[in-house]
Motif scaffolding. Structure first.
Motif, mmCIF file in Angstrom:
data_model
loop_
_atom_site.group_PDB
_atom_site.id
_atom_site.type_symbol
_atom_site.label_atom_id
_atom_site.label_comp_id
_atom_site.label_asym_id
_atom_site.label_seq_id
_atom_site.Cartn_x
_atom_site.Cartn_y
_atom_site.Cartn_z
ATOM 1 N N HIS A 1 -6.488 -5.091 5.579
ATOM 2 C CA HIS A 1 -6.587 -5.173 4.124
ATOM 3 C C HIS A 1 -7.400 -6.381 3.675
ATOM 4 O O HIS A 1 -8.370 -6.245 2.943
ATOM 5 C CB HIS A 1 -5.192 -5.259 3.497
ATOM 6 C CG HIS A 1 -4.393 -4.008 3.618
ATOM 7 N ND1 HIS A 1 -3.030 -3.994 3.457
ATOM 8 C CD2 HIS A 1 -4.749 -2.736 3.888
ATOM 9 C CE1 HIS A 1 -2.577 -2.756 3.612
ATOM 10 N NE2 HIS A 1 -3.607 -1.987 3.895
ATOM 11 N N TYR B 1 -8.211 -4.658 -0.170
ATOM 12 C CA TYR B 1 -7.274 -3.739 -0.810
ATOM 13 C C TYR B 1 -6.890 -4.244 -2.201
ATOM 14 O O TYR B 1 -6.743 -3.461 -3.140
ATOM 15 C CB TYR B 1 -6.023 -3.566 0.045
ATOM 16 C CG TYR B 1 -5.098 -2.495 -0.480
ATOM 17 C CD1 TYR B 1 -5.433 -1.151 -0.353
ATOM 18 C CD2 TYR B 1 -3.913 -2.815 -1.127
ATOM 19 C CE1 TYR B 1 -4.605 -0.156 -0.853
ATOM 20 C CE2 TYR B 1 -3.075 -1.832 -1.625
ATOM 21 C CZ TYR B 1 -3.430 -0.502 -1.480
ATOM 22 O OH TYR B 1 -2.620 0.475 -1.984
ATOM 23 N N GLU C 1 2.087 1.694 -3.560
ATOM 24 C CA GLU C 1 0.975 2.161 -4.398
ATOM 25 C C GLU C 1 0.704 3.643 -4.165
ATOM 26 O O GLU C 1 0.291 4.364 -5.089
ATOM 27 C CB GLU C 1 -0.283 1.339 -4.119
ATOM 28 C CG GLU C 1 -0.238 -0.083 -4.681
ATOM 29 C CD GLU C 1 -0.303 -0.111 -6.205
ATOM 30 O OE1 GLU C 1 -0.714 0.897 -6.813
ATOM 31 O OE2 GLU C 1 0.052 -1.148 -6.784
ATOM 32 N N HIS D 1 0.814 -1.204 0.000
ATOM 33 C CA HIS D 1 0.000 0.000 0.000
ATOM 34 C C HIS D 1 0.855 1.264 0.000
ATOM 35 O O HIS D 1 0.452 2.287 -0.574
ATOM 36 C CB HIS D 1 -1.004 0.001 1.166
ATOM 37 C CG HIS D 1 -0.393 0.135 2.522
ATOM 38 N ND1 HIS D 1 -0.008 -0.940 3.277
ATOM 39 C CD2 HIS D 1 -0.096 1.234 3.266
ATOM 40 C CE1 HIS D 1 0.477 -0.534 4.427
ATOM 41 N NE2 HIS D 1 0.457 0.792 4.449
ATOM 42 N N SER E 1 0.075 -8.640 1.902
ATOM 43 C CA SER E 1 -0.950 -7.634 2.199
ATOM 44 C C SER E 1 -2.249 -8.290 2.656
ATOM 45 O O SER E 1 -2.935 -7.783 3.553
ATOM 46 C CB SER E 1 -1.201 -6.767 0.964
ATOM 47 O OG SER E 1 -2.202 -5.808 1.202
#
Length: 577
Positions: A402, A406, A353, A350, A396
């Motif tokens: 998450h 996610y 990203e 994350h 993740s």
């Protein structure tokens, strides 16, 4: 090895003749740093180097007596052994000098101390080997190449092999297993040194992956180690997750790509201000920003200065602003990752990203130069995300904030080339790996279940003989009726994914959560334990920002290969529990 050019700025280690007297140019990990930064608190790691090299008088005394209150004799041999234990575990490089200062009459025999340190190492190594072989989990390895810079210009390189895992107390561990010279008088090439260490520890069946800073350079080594491991066990997703690329190296390359666009401007600015180059990539942006502030104050506008220096033009200063903005964005994300309190594998996707979103926005900037540089940085980030997609995604999913949500979010934003969603690919991989863990768990219980099932069958036979065939048929029909109406129980993974994600908190401790919830998810927690322990970066904390390899401390070199390995290893092993 080709001779390195020596200049005034080259690291020229001093000759050490006394243990624990000099280390002003490097921190405890042998890294030159301008600012203090420690490892994450949840990682029980101590890498401080300390060579057991004593060149003092080798007294032949067998013991000394305590002074003061006359409490009795202090056994010289025991004192030497305790000192060796402390040297191997404390990470305090000046301990021998301290002992000399506190009690000058205490006999410090360098050969005895060295021998005792090696004995401590061999004894602890047996304990560590037993822990690694019997632990209920997998081990991820990392290989790092350290450097020792000689005044002559002929440098030495050293392999540092470390095991990463989460122990039974859900503490993230990094234990150094081997430290070997790969360039020098006792040289071994990297892949043979790594293989030799792995086989020496007899952990081939426990290895799940290997993290390298330069994975593309060592493709042959990765494949060779993978083959050795596959002879002992089945790898996840047929080995697709085995090789892990270093995230810190990717950040380094992104910054280098940005700086290359203004290399000529950097040369100009470095002559105009007091600039001592440091091997830390974000410090270049810091110095450039400092120059921008001086320029805004008019410090570079005087005619005398412009006659003496090649002052950047207004357009060049704008380019500098652009580079500083982009590099600072990368720095902010990198610090979130590498300086976090809980450096587990779930935090990478994350955050990367987030950086991707920032860079993508700049690629469509109206400023052509900003767009050009952002695209170059984004290409390097996208390549890393593509190569490490499954490792990052599965780790993740093991984050209860998450889970698959996610991944579903990312999948809604982009599709893979063959039309399948990223979410579907990850979900299939997660369930496939989970089934492997279920199978492994069943195999472990097989021996116990076989013995109990044989007893149950004998009892059932006796009951059938007593009750006759009519009762047997009724019981069999009833059993079939129950089975046809009962739904199979949901797996750990099904229940985990169906439950709502946890509210987002920045300081969330995923290890603490899984430790508390592991009884609820007995099999899935094993999978989480292995994936969260994967080292997504070889260097961590402040070391992750360095553009140069870590440096081996000078005093360590005086110890010789055997003791060098011993001291590098023992101070990372926490055997108190």
């Amino acid at each position: 090895m080709p001779k390195r050019k020596v200049d005034d700025n080259a690291l020229t280690p001093k000759s050490e003749k006394e243990f624990g007297t000099e280390n002003k140019g490097a921190d405890g990990d042998g890294i030159k740093q301008d600012n203090e930064s420690g490892d994450a608190k949840d990682v029980e790691r101590t890498d401080n180097y300390c060579a057991c090299y004593c060149d003092g008088d080798d007294e032949a005394e067998n013991g000394i007596r305590a002074t003061g209150d006359g409490d009795g004799a202090i056994a010289y041999e025991k004192g030497q052994q305790e000192l060796a234990k402390y040297i191997c575990s404390s990470g305090l490089p000046d301990i021998v000098r301290l002992v000399k200062d506190l009690n000058p009459s205490f006999p410090l025999d360098s050969r005895t101390i060295k021998r005792n340190c090696l004995q401590v190492y061999e004894k602890d190594k047996l304990r560590v080997k037993h822990i690694l072989k019997t632990m209920d989990g997998q081990i991820s390895l990392s290989v790092e190449v350290l450097r020792y810079y000689r005044p002559s210009g002929f440098d030495d390189a050293f392999m540092c092999l470390a095991a990463h895992f989460i122990d039974d107390r859900w503490k993230l561990k990094r234990w150094v297993l081997g430290f070997r010279c790969i360039l020098g008088d006792d040289d071994e090439i990297l892949h043979s040194a790594t293989l030799k260490t792995v086989k020496d520890w007899d952990i081939e069946s426990k290895i799940s992956g290997l993290t390298l800073a330069e994975s593309n350079v060592y493709d042959e080594m990765v494949e060779e180690i993978k083959d050795v491991v596959q002879q002992k066990k089945k790898l996840r997703l047929d080995g697709k997750l085995f090789c892990v690329k270093c995230c810190a190296k990717m950040f380094n390359r992104m910054a280098a790509a940005a700086y290359n666009e203004i290399s000529d401007i950097i040369d100009k600015v470095s002559l105009m201000i007091s600039w001592k180059f440091a091997p830390v990539w974000y410090l270049t942006a810091f110095k450039l920003k400092e120059a921008l502030e001086l320029d805004a104050m008019g410090e570079f506008s005087s005619e005398n200065l412009q006659d003496f220096y090649d002052v950047p033009s207004a357009d060049e200063w704008e380019k500098v602003k652009c580079i500083c903005m982009l590099v600072e964005s990368a720095e902010a994300v990198a610090k979130t990752i590498f300086e976090t309190k809980h450096p587990t594998a779930n935090i990478f996707l994350h955050n990367l990203e987030e950086l991707r979103a920032i860079l993508f926005k700049e690629t469509i900037s109206s400023d052509s130069f900003t767009s050009k540089v952002a695209k170059k940085m984004l290409r390097r980030l996208d390549k890393y995300l593509e190569d490490m997609f499954f490792v990052l995604s599965i780790a993740s999913v093991m984050d209860p904030r998450h889970k698959m949500k996610y991944i579903d979010y990312l999948s809604s934003k982009r599709e893979v080339s063959d039309g399948n969603s990223q979410s579907a690919l990850v979900l299939d991989a997660v369930f496939g790996i989970y089934r492997d863990y279920v199978d492994q768990d069943l195999e472990k219980e097989k021996s116990v279940s076989d013995s109990t099932s044989s007893d149950s069958e004998e009892e059932l036979t006796r009951s059938t003989e007593r009750g006759g065939s009519k009762n047997s048929n009724c019981l069999q029909e009833y059993k079939q009726f129950i089975e046809s109406n009962n739904k199979p129980p949901k797996s750990d993974l099904d229940r985990y994914l169906e439950e709502p994600v946890l509210p987002w908190t920045q300081d969330f401790n995923v290890l603490k959560w899984w430790r508390a919830e592991s009884p609820k998810y007995p099999i899935l927690s094993k999978m989480a334990r292995d994936f969260l322990a994967i080292p997504m970066s070889v260097p961590t904390s402040g070391e992750a920002f360095s553009t140069e390899p870590r440096v081996v401390e000078t005093r360590l070199m005086a110890s010789g290969p055997a003791l060098r390995d011993a001291l590098m290893c023992t101070r990372t092993w926490d055997l108190k529990h």
